[in-house]
Design a protein around this motif. Structure first.
Motif, PDB file in Angstrom:
ATOM      1  N   ASN A 104      -5.696  10.909   5.334  1.00 55.48           N
ATOM      2  CA  ASN A 104      -5.605  10.155   4.173  1.00 55.48           C
ATOM      3  C   ASN A 104      -5.997  11.067   2.760  1.00 55.48           C
ATOM      4  N   CYS A 130       0.952  12.269   4.186  1.00 55.01           N
ATOM      5  CA  CYS A 130       0.400  10.828   4.136  1.00 55.01           C
ATOM      6  C   CYS A 130       0.570  10.329   2.634  1.00 55.01           C
ATOM      7  N   ARG A 133      -3.830   7.837  -1.579  1.00 58.81           N
ATOM      8  CA  ARG A 133      -4.120   6.414  -1.520  1.00 58.81           C
ATOM      9  C   ARG A 133      -4.668   6.079  -2.932  1.00 58.81           C
ATOM     10  N   GLY A 164      -9.023   2.594   5.548  1.00 60.15           N
ATOM     11  CA  GLY A 164      -9.025   3.807   5.833  1.00 60.15           C
ATOM     12  C   GLY A 164     -10.134   4.081   6.883  1.00 60.15           C
TER      13      GLY A 164
END
Length: 165
Positions: A104, A130, A133, A164
């Motif tokens: 992440n 990924c 975020r 997470g």
């Protein structure tokens, strides 16, 4: 709440990105690691080199002294100054070498101009499968700096609490 499985990694030529990342790492109780390359980026010559490296998308060899492998962190927060409308070459090189190992990612940009340069988040996502975020673009000394940094921390903490894991 301390997040000991969060890494704040950054490159800073002038100290603005370092200051922002130190504040974020302290607020989160996260590990802090500075990226290093062997290029002399001091003075006006270094400033010019930074811009040229960013435009050419140069990938210098980079060292990162994190305590654990990147795959062990729930979140890696990557801090980069904006060079010539791009993330700095040191951060680009780090992401190209290591982005696949980041589970992440979140991004912190520091900039000297009014333009938020938010398209850089997409540039950085090219190296991190990924994607990101949370993200923030900060300008040292601007009226909204503290607000946007706090909002980034709030969104990041929410991500860590809910998704997470």
């Amino acid at each position: 709440m301390a997040w000991n499985n969060v890494l704040c990694v950054y490159y800073s030529r002038t100290g603005n990105t370092r200051k922002a990342m130190e504040e974020i790492a302290k607020s989160l109780g996260a590990e802090l690691a500075e990226l290093e390359d062997s290029v002399d980026r001091s003075g006006w010559g270094g400033w010019l080199r930074c811009g040229v490296d960013a435009m050419r998308r140069t990938l210098p060899p980079v060292k990162c002294a994190s305590r654990f492998p990147l795959t062990d962190y729930r979140l890696v927060i990557v801090g980069s100054p904006v060079w010539a409308g791009r993330c700095c070459s040191v951060v680009r090189s780090f992401l190209k070498q290591n982005g696949k190992d980041i589970r992440n990612a979140s991004y912190v940009l520091t900039r000297g101009c009014e333009d938020k340069n938010e398209e850089i988040f997409e540039q950085m996502d090219r190296y991190t499968p990924c994607g990101h975020r949370t993200a923030v673009s900060l300008r040292a000394g601007s009226v909204g700096y503290a607000f946007w940094q706090e909002e980034f921390l709030r969104q990041t903490q929410e991500f860590l609490r809910t998704a997470g894991r």
